[in-house]
Design a protein around this motif. Structure first.
Motif, PDB file in Angstrom:
ATOM      1  N   THR A   1       0.906  -4.413   3.840  1.00  0.00           N
ATOM      2  CA  THR A   1       0.838  -3.262   2.943  1.00  0.00           C
ATOM      3  C   THR A   1      -0.075  -3.631   1.781  1.00  0.00           C
ATOM      4  O   THR A   1      -0.058  -4.763   1.297  1.00  0.00           O
ATOM      5  CB  THR A   1       2.227  -2.864   2.406  1.00  0.00           C
ATOM      6  OG1 THR A   1       2.772  -3.942   1.659  1.00  0.00           O
ATOM      7  CG2 THR A   1       3.176  -2.518   3.541  1.00  0.00           C
TER       8      THR A   1
ATOM      9  N   TRP B   1       8.190   4.962  -4.383  1.00  0.00           N
ATOM     10  CA  TRP B   1       9.412   4.600  -3.663  1.00  0.00           C
ATOM     11  C   TRP B   1      10.011   5.754  -2.873  1.00  0.00           C
ATOM     12  O   TRP B   1      10.566   5.567  -1.803  1.00  0.00           O
ATOM     13  CB  TRP B   1      10.435   4.081  -4.690  1.00  0.00           C
ATOM     14  CG  TRP B   1      11.758   3.702  -4.117  1.00  0.00           C
ATOM     15  CD1 TRP B   1      12.097   2.512  -3.548  1.00  0.00           C
ATOM     16  CD2 TRP B   1      12.930   4.514  -4.070  1.00  0.00           C
ATOM     17  NE1 TRP B   1      13.399   2.530  -3.143  1.00  0.00           N
ATOM     18  CE2 TRP B   1      13.945   3.754  -3.458  1.00  0.00           C
ATOM     19  CE3 TRP B   1      13.225   5.815  -4.486  1.00  0.00           C
ATOM     20  CZ2 TRP B   1      15.219   4.245  -3.246  1.00  0.00           C
ATOM     21  CZ3 TRP B   1      14.497   6.313  -4.270  1.00  0.00           C
ATOM     22  CH2 TRP B   1      15.481   5.524  -3.663  1.00  0.00           C
TER      23      TRP B   1
ATOM     24  N   ARG C   1       8.743   8.225   2.227  1.00  0.00           N
ATOM     25  CA  ARG C   1       9.462   7.466   3.246  1.00  0.00           C
ATOM     26  C   ARG C   1       8.946   7.728   4.650  1.00  0.00           C
ATOM     27  O   ARG C   1       8.338   8.765   4.922  1.00  0.00           O
ATOM     28  CB  ARG C   1      10.956   7.834   3.196  1.00  0.00           C
ATOM     29  CG  ARG C   1      11.617   7.487   1.878  1.00  0.00           C
ATOM     30  CD  ARG C   1      12.836   8.349   1.648  1.00  0.00           C
ATOM     31  NE  ARG C   1      13.721   7.768   0.641  1.00  0.00           N
ATOM     32  CZ  ARG C   1      14.825   8.352   0.208  1.00  0.00           C
ATOM     33  NH1 ARG C   1      15.193   9.521   0.678  1.00  0.00           N
ATOM     34  NH2 ARG C   1      15.582   7.767  -0.699  1.00  0.00           N
TER      35      ARG C   1
ATOM     36  N   ASN D   1      11.712   3.264   2.654  1.00  0.00           N
ATOM     37  CA  ASN D   1      10.862   3.560   1.517  1.00  0.00           C
ATOM     38  C   ASN D   1       9.512   2.865   1.690  1.00  0.00           C
ATOM     39  O   ASN D   1       9.451   1.665   1.981  1.00  0.00           O
ATOM     40  CB  ASN D   1      11.525   3.086   0.225  1.00  0.00           C
ATOM     41  CG  ASN D   1      12.894   3.709   0.032  1.00  0.00           C
ATOM     42  OD1 ASN D   1      13.088   4.882   0.332  1.00  0.00           O
ATOM     43  ND2 ASN D   1      13.835   2.921  -0.452  1.00  0.00           N
ATOM     44  N   SER D   2       8.447   3.602   1.484  1.00  0.00           N
ATOM     45  CA  SER D   2       7.115   3.058   1.772  1.00  0.00           C
ATOM     46  C   SER D   2       6.789   1.833   0.925  1.00  0.00           C
ATOM     47  O   SER D   2       6.167   0.882   1.409  1.00  0.00           O
ATOM     48  CB  SER D   2       6.052   4.141   1.550  1.00  0.00           C
ATOM     49  OG  SER D   2       6.043   4.564   0.199  1.00  0.00           O
ATOM     50  N   THR D   3       7.196   1.831  -0.344  1.00  0.00           N
ATOM     51  CA  THR D   3       6.844   0.715  -1.223  1.00  0.00           C
ATOM     52  C   THR D   3       7.664  -0.537  -0.941  1.00  0.00           C
ATOM     53  O   THR D   3       7.347  -1.618  -1.462  1.00  0.00           O
ATOM     54  CB  THR D   3       7.029   1.116  -2.688  1.00  0.00           C
ATOM     55  OG1 THR D   3       8.359   1.598  -2.876  1.00  0.00           O
ATOM     56  CG2 THR D   3       6.037   2.199  -3.080  1.00  0.00           C
ATOM     57  N   GLU D   4       8.707  -0.403  -0.120  1.00  0.00           N
ATOM     58  CA  GLU D   4       9.540  -1.565   0.201  1.00  0.00           C
ATOM     59  C   GLU D   4       9.257  -2.126   1.583  1.00  0.00           C
ATOM     60  O   GLU D   4       9.885  -3.096   2.009  1.00  0.00           O
ATOM     61  CB  GLU D   4      11.016  -1.195   0.071  1.00  0.00           C
ATOM     62  CG  GLU D   4      11.418  -0.843  -1.360  1.00  0.00           C
ATOM     63  CD  GLU D   4      12.885  -0.498  -1.491  1.00  0.00           C
ATOM     64  OE1 GLU D   4      13.546  -0.310  -0.448  1.00  0.00           O
ATOM     65  OE2 GLU D   4      13.361  -0.405  -2.632  1.00  0.00           O
TER      66      GLU D   4
ATOM     67  N   LYS E   1       7.584  -4.262   4.447  1.00  0.00           N
ATOM     68  CA  LYS E   1       7.016  -5.618   4.432  1.00  0.00           C
ATOM     69  C   LYS E   1       6.717  -6.048   5.861  1.00  0.00           C
ATOM     70  O   LYS E   1       7.258  -5.457   6.816  1.00  0.00           O
ATOM     71  CB  LYS E   1       7.999  -6.595   3.784  1.00  0.00           C
ATOM     72  CG  LYS E   1       9.351  -6.676   4.465  1.00  0.00           C
ATOM     73  CD  LYS E   1      10.312  -7.538   3.677  1.00  0.00           C
ATOM     74  CE  LYS E   1      11.650  -7.696   4.386  1.00  0.00           C
ATOM     75  NZ  LYS E   1      12.301  -6.398   4.659  1.00  0.00           N
TER      76      LYS E   1
ATOM     77  N   ASP F   1       8.854  -5.431   9.407  1.00  0.00           N
ATOM     78  CA  ASP F   1       9.665  -4.218   9.482  1.00  0.00           C
ATOM     79  C   ASP F   1       9.198  -3.360  10.655  1.00  0.00           C
ATOM     80  O   ASP F   1       8.007  -3.346  11.005  1.00  0.00           O
ATOM     81  CB  ASP F   1       9.556  -3.416   8.187  1.00  0.00           C
ATOM     82  CG  ASP F   1      10.324  -4.046   7.036  1.00  0.00           C
ATOM     83  OD1 ASP F   1      11.167  -4.916   7.314  1.00  0.00           O
ATOM     84  OD2 ASP F   1      10.074  -3.668   5.877  1.00  0.00           O
TER      85      ASP F   1
END
Length: 371
Positions: free
Chosen positions: A201, A326, A329, A339-342, A344, A347
């Motif tokens: 990301t 955040w 999604r 959530n897109s910002t989480e 990694k 995933d």
């Protein structure tokens, strides 16, 4: 009520085009051919239902029914008792023209009690059909509703989210059978979803992203497919799930950067920037089940963006650029909301890998390098 959506083509007014209309109908695997003369069925295969329809009542039915499978007439079982006795190998159904409250009640009775109810609603409102569908809930028979054209057919197929079991439309020219079959299949379908593994990301700065506001409620396991490349897309979830700082908006998908592809009807793709009020996009759930939904508006605004790279089991790479926030999604296996910002590396998210390249949104087999 049945799950299958039936297509019946009425050839009674086809005239000189009858042979061509029938040839196309067989190619499109139309479920039923409706005629007034049993001779029209002479060369039809056994796979198509051969239906005689007489709005005038049992007296109009000829003595020789030929290859007829089903006779639909005005009037109930008592009026056609003699006919049924004379033709024990033929099915019978009831035709009802709905013009007022009394005939609406007749239609409800036919839908509940008859194996086949052919309903002709003379007023443009679809409320009477909604009443009949509700009244026939759980009944073993089938409702076939007349439609003037394919626009009306699509509506009839979808009334009360169940729709009529089938549509009867006049076929007077080549093209009518194809259009009716398309209307029957426009409601739903299925796409193959795969599990993608996130590889990276990257925060890429400011750009324009598009929120796609539709005219329907999305389910919690449903969204739209979006991707930077025509051969790889990610399932972006709607704003159906609660957020801490704003109300849910179950009609919306915060879909991605304005250059992104999404899937519309009949497998065509559109850029998010091309969508507008009245466009159609394909809603997709985590099982791959689809339904077309209408766009109410597209809201394009400048926002920070995040680029998500992923890889399919086949090795094919996929990219999606989303608003870097955040609350934006995507969906993962088992309906997981991510959530897109989480996200990694490692995933897993759900995606789709169309097999063809695109030219103005249509699939085409040619060399095309996207990166």
């Amino acid at each position: 009520m049945t799950d299958a959506k039936l297509c019946w083509l009425d050839i009674r007014d086809a005239g000189d085009a009858t042979a061509a209309v029938l040839e196309e109908a067989m190619h499109q695997r139309i479920d039923g051919i409706v005629a007034a003369d049993p001779a029209a069925f002479a060369d039809l295969p056994p796979t198509v239902r051969k239906v005689l329809l007489y709005e005038a009542g049992p007296d109009a039915v000829p003595a020789d029914l030929g290859a007829t499978d089903l006779v639909v007439v005005k009037g109930g079982k008592d009026e056609r008792a003699a006919l049924e006795k004379a033709h024990p190998d033929v099915q019978f159904g009831r035709y009802v023209e709905i013009v007022d409250a009394d005939t609406l009640e007749d239609a409800c009775l036919a839908a509940r009690l008859e194996p086949w109810a052919v309903l002709d609603f003379r007023d443009p409102t679809k409320i009477p059909l909604e009443i009949v569908i509700a009244a026939a809930s759980g009944a073993p028979g089938s409702i076939i509703t007349t439609a003037a054209d394919t626009d009306e057919a699509e509506i009839v197929y979808g009334v009360l989210e169940l729709g009529s079991d089938g549509v009867l439309m006049r076929g007077t020219k080549v093209g009518d059978a194809t259009a009716l079959r398309r209307a029957a299949t426009a409601r739903a379908g299925k796409v193959d979803l795969v599990e993608l593994t996130v590889t990276a990301t990257t925060h890429i700065g400011m750009g324009e992203r598009a929120c796609v506001d539709t005219t329907t409620h999305f389910r919690k396991d449903e969204g739209i497919l979006v991707g930077s490349h025509s051969k790889g897309m990610v399932l972006c979830v709607s704003e159906t799930h609660p957020l801490p700082y704003m109300p849910t908006r179950p009609f919306r998908v915060n879909a991605g950067a304005l250059h992104s592809y999404t899937v519309s009807e009949e497998g065509r793709t559109n850029y998010l920037s091309e969508l507008h009020a009245g466009s159609k996009v394909l809603a997709v759930d985590v099982e791959g089940r689809t339904r077309p939904v209408s766009v109410g508006r597209v809201k394009i605004e400048t926002r920070p963006l995040i680029s998500i790279d992923a890889v399919a089991p086949s090795g094919q790479t996929v990219n999606l650029i989303l608003q870097d926030d955040w609350h934006v999604r995507v969906l993962g296996p088992g309906s997981a909301v991510l959530n897109s910002t989480e996200l990694k590396p490692g995933d897993r998210i759900l995606g789709h890998l169309p097999t063809a390249d695109r030219h103005v949104g249509y699939p085409i087999q040619e060399f095309c390098l996207e990166k």
